[in-house]
Design a protein around this motif. Structure first.
Motif, mmCIF file in Angstrom:
data_model
loop_
_atom_site.group_PDB
_atom_site.id
_atom_site.type_symbol
_atom_site.label_atom_id
_atom_site.label_comp_id
_atom_site.label_asym_id
_atom_site.label_seq_id
_atom_site.Cartn_x
_atom_site.Cartn_y
_atom_site.Cartn_z
ATOM 1 N N GLU A 97 44.339 33.439 44.753
ATOM 2 C CA GLU A 97 44.924 33.815 46.056
ATOM 3 C C GLU A 97 45.011 32.619 47.003
ATOM 4 O O GLU A 97 44.440 32.613 48.089
ATOM 5 C CB GLU A 97 44.143 34.955 46.698
ATOM 6 C CG GLU A 97 44.168 36.222 45.848
ATOM 7 C CD GLU A 97 43.629 37.420 46.592
ATOM 8 O OE1 GLU A 97 44.380 38.009 47.375
ATOM 9 O OE2 GLU A 97 42.439 37.733 46.408
ATOM 10 N N SER A 210 39.500 31.609 39.461
ATOM 11 C CA SER A 210 40.244 32.759 38.954
ATOM 12 C C SER A 210 39.548 33.344 37.736
ATOM 13 O O SER A 210 40.091 34.189 37.063
ATOM 14 C CB SER A 210 41.692 32.357 38.623
ATOM 15 O OG SER A 210 41.706 31.298 37.694
ATOM 16 N N SER A 212 36.776 35.566 35.807
ATOM 17 C CA SER A 212 35.946 36.749 36.001
ATOM 18 C C SER A 212 35.636 37.308 34.623
ATOM 19 O O SER A 212 36.473 37.971 34.011
ATOM 20 C CB SER A 212 36.708 37.764 36.860
ATOM 21 O OG SER A 212 35.850 38.772 37.294
ATOM 22 N N LYS A 217 35.165 43.836 36.782
ATOM 23 C CA LYS A 217 35.417 43.076 38.019
ATOM 24 C C LYS A 217 36.832 42.512 38.021
ATOM 25 O O LYS A 217 37.515 42.488 39.048
ATOM 26 C CB LYS A 217 34.410 41.935 38.151
ATOM 27 C CG LYS A 217 33.060 42.380 38.687
ATOM 28 C CD LYS A 217 32.177 41.190 38.981
ATOM 29 C CE LYS A 217 30.778 41.661 39.389
ATOM 30 N NZ LYS A 217 29.769 40.635 39.155
ATOM 31 N N HIS A 221 39.816 43.129 40.636
ATOM 32 C CA HIS A 221 40.555 42.029 41.271
ATOM 33 C C HIS A 221 42.058 42.262 41.115
ATOM 34 O O HIS A 221 42.839 42.082 42.055
ATOM 35 C CB HIS A 221 40.144 40.696 40.636
ATOM 36 C CG HIS A 221 40.894 39.513 41.144
ATOM 37 N ND1 HIS A 221 40.973 39.188 42.491
ATOM 38 C CD2 HIS A 221 41.627 38.575 40.497
ATOM 39 C CE1 HIS A 221 41.710 38.096 42.636
ATOM 40 N NE2 HIS A 221 42.127 37.712 41.435
ATOM 41 N N ASN A 222 42.460 42.681 39.919
ATOM 42 C CA ASN A 222 43.885 42.957 39.700
ATOM 43 C C ASN A 222 44.357 44.144 40.546
ATOM 44 O O ASN A 222 45.469 44.111 41.079
ATOM 45 C CB ASN A 222 44.153 43.216 38.207
ATOM 46 C CG ASN A 222 44.388 41.925 37.443
ATOM 47 O OD1 ASN A 222 45.480 41.382 37.447
ATOM 48 N ND2 ASN A 222 43.352 41.415 36.810
ATOM 49 N N ASP A 224 43.154 44.930 43.405
ATOM 50 C CA ASP A 224 43.258 44.408 44.774
ATOM 51 C C ASP A 224 44.536 43.594 44.949
ATOM 52 O O ASP A 224 45.210 43.694 45.985
ATOM 53 C CB ASP A 224 42.030 43.543 45.117
ATOM 54 C CG ASP A 224 40.753 44.382 45.186
ATOM 55 O OD1 ASP A 224 40.867 45.626 45.295
ATOM 56 O OD2 ASP A 224 39.654 43.805 45.128
#
Lengths: 353, 248
Positions: A97, A210, A212, A217, A221-222, A224
């Motif tokens: 991000e 990046s 994980s 988790k 993240h994906n 999100d």
């Protein structure tokens, strides 16, 4: 309002970045965008910024990754084969991000291809050229003024959503000269970069990664990221229309092809044909709903691209089979003329499609 | 009671995932001690590689960035050019630095980027399970050189310290090991000098560690230490590699 100046498209992008507060540029020479690094190599020292010619697009895009980690407004520019080399860093920046601005002055492909203008990198830009579930914001200017304005906008969007933003131009837009009113950085309400790795002073350390290893988790993240992409799709759809209200034949084109298609619309109108143009400005998010509405009263849709037909897939998704969608394209660096587009319009009108 | 030995502040209080007998842990500690001694933890940004040390960011107490495979020197360049007063170090293995990242390390060095690279050379790909590395010794068996590295087909190992020392942007390069207390002491001096070189703005600095991989070498930790002393350091001699003088 500033005074009009005559600028080459590539130079307008470079100056726009300076106006937007970009002080870090990393790049590698490739035709047809060399005016951008050349301009930056002159201009950056004047404004106290950093210009660095990287050893490759791979390295240059990873320097962008580093500068973005350190909180800089940062940009790199290239053309198709170079953008392919950057896909690694683009995927990592999407995953981590990181905000940055990427410019692709597209040339004909595949492979080394040629150096003339093309729109054959649409899939790569909008469907995720690198690995993993991610999106870029992709903006498609159609004039030198828009190259300037959308480049400035791109920096704000990148910071607003913590996302790489791509300007998708082509050799024609990059090389042509037009009068431009220099843009100005807006007063966007941007979030502070509290996540940046600038040294852990008076706060816990920041880590940018990046990676994980826990799939639960990584899935979260994906999810999100997906939420963020949905928000962008709600908030950042951009398009322009030209004589669409009574259009029986609706052209859909972006960038250079939109300019050509607009000329074809004028020629068709002179002949009494009711033709209009829908121009996506944001290619991602694609203006599906707006296009569907614009096409509601029309009888047929004609997509014009400098490719074998890439955006036409999104046009078909927008139209959802409710009317015929035809495609006209030149590719490999060839450019359709307004007359060719007009002939295609006349052909499909005559066929009664 | 007087405390004579403890965990450096620049290290976090968590157990590492490194294998028994691997010297990554010692190398981490030496870096952390130097960061503490120089008092630069608050302005240090580390860059971890792809490889065994990918999770190094869990073990250091400073800001950290995880780079893609081989690109740490490019990422470090982007950070250092944005934050010229920061202290930036890359932690890279042999596959990362000398194979996939060969271009990035050479160009960061020749540009004289004011960064410090800690290069951990254990002559094998550790994380992926023991494949041949660019630094695997001639004749050394790995899972992708099962009959021993044949230099006729697989090429020769790269001597990174020597290679980079020919570049004018390089200010300090040293090759060290952590196979004995004496070598650890020398290694720490080298790490400290490398960080000082960066802080003084002299240019690019790198410390190459000859490191162990007992698991993938198929040795006990002690045998692995001995193999570095007896075999590796013959091909990769320890010591400082001063750069060539400026010409013209």
């Amino acid at each position: 309002m500033g005074e009009k100046v005559l600028m080459k498209g590539n130079e307008a992008i470079a100056e726009a970045a300076i106006l937007a507060g970009c002080r870090h540029f990393f790049g590698y020479p490739i035709t047809p965008q060399n005016e951008i690094p050349e301009y930056m190599s002159r201009r950056m020292p004047e404004v106290g910024g950093v210009f660095l010619q990287a050893e490759s697009e791979v390295a240059g895009s990873n320097m962008v990754y580093g500068a973005a980690c350190a909180g800089a407004r940062v940009m790199t520019t290239s053309s198709s084969p170079g953008i392919s080399l950057m896909q690694e860093a683009i995927s990592y920046m999407a995953g981590a991000e990181l905000p940055c601005v990427l410019v692709n002055i597209v040339r004909g492909g595949p492979g080394l291809g040629g150096i003339q203008g093309s729109q054959a990198d649409y899939f790569q830009a909008t469907k995720g050229g690198g690995h993993g579930d991610y999106r870029l914001i992709v903006l498609a200017p159609a004039s030198v003024q828009e190259l300037m304005d959308l480049t400035i906008t791109a920096f704000d969007l990148a910071d607003m959503y913590r996302i790489p933003v791509m300007i998708l131009g082509d050799a024609i837009l990059g090389q042509m000269m037009e009068p431009v009113i220099p843009g100005r950085r807006g007063k966007a309400d941007l979030p502070p970069k509290t996540w940046a790795t600038v040294g852990a002073k008076m706060r816990p350390k920041n880590v940018i990664t990046s990676l994980s290893l826990d799939p639960a988790k990584l899935e979260q993240h994906n999810f999100d990221l997906g939420k963020k992409y949905n928000k962008i799709a709600d908030e950042q759809v951009r398009y322009k229309t030209y004589m669409t209200d009574d259009a029986e034949t609706l052209l859909v084109a972006y960038g250079t092809c939109a300019r050509i298609s607009q000329a074809a619309v004028d020629m068709a109108r002179e002949r009494g044909l009711r033709v209009g143009l829908f121009r996506p400005v944001s290619l991602w998010p694609f203006p599906y709903e707006a296009l569907q509405l614009a096409a509601e009263e029309s009888l047929r849709v004609l997509t014009v691209e400098m490719s074998l037909g890439q955006m036409v897939e999104d046009v078909r998704l927008a139209i959802l089979g409710s009317k015929p969608v035809r495609f006209y394209g030149r590719t490999g660096g060839m450019t359709p003329t307004p007359r060719e587009v007009l002939e295609e319009i006349e052909r499909i009108v005559e066929e009664g499609i | 009671m007087k405390k004579v030995f403890g965990r450096p502040e620049a290290l976090t209080d968590v157990p590492t995932h490194y294998c028994p007998g691997c010297t990554h842990g010692i190398i981490h500690r030496l870096i952390a001690e130097v960061i503490d001694e120089l008092g630069v933890c608050e302005k240090t940004i580390g860059i971890s590689p792809v490889g065994c040390a990918v999770l190094a960011y869990d073990y250091f107490n400073c800001d950290f960035v995880e780079a893609s495979h081989g690109r740490a020197p490019a990422v470090a360049t982007g950070i250092k050019r944005t934050l010229p007063d920061s202290v930036v170090f890359c932690y890279q293995g042999d596959g990362d630095l000398a194979s996939i990242g060969a271009a990035e390390i050479v160009h960061a060095a020749t540009r004289g980027e004011k960064i410090t690279v800690i290069f951990v050379n254990n002559a094998i790909y550790g994380m992926t399970g023991g494949q041949m590395a660019p630094t695997t010794l001639p004749g050394q068996r790995t899972t992708t050189s099962p009959r021993g590295r044949d230099v006729e087909s697989a090429g020769h190992p790269i001597r990174v310290a020597e290679l980079l020392s020919s570049l004018s942007g390089v200010a300090y390069i040293s090759r060290v090991s952590a196979t004995s207390p004496a070598n650890v002491t020398k290694a720490k001096r080298a790490v400290r000098k490398a960080f000082e070189t960066q802080i003084e703005g002299k240019g690019f600095s790198l410390v190459e560690f000859l490191s162990t991989c007992p698991i993938n070498w198929g040795m006990s930790p002690l045998e692995a230490m001995k193999w570095i002393d007896d075999k590796m350091s013959l091909y990769y001699p320890l010591g400082d590699y001063t750069r060539v003088p400026e010409v013209g």
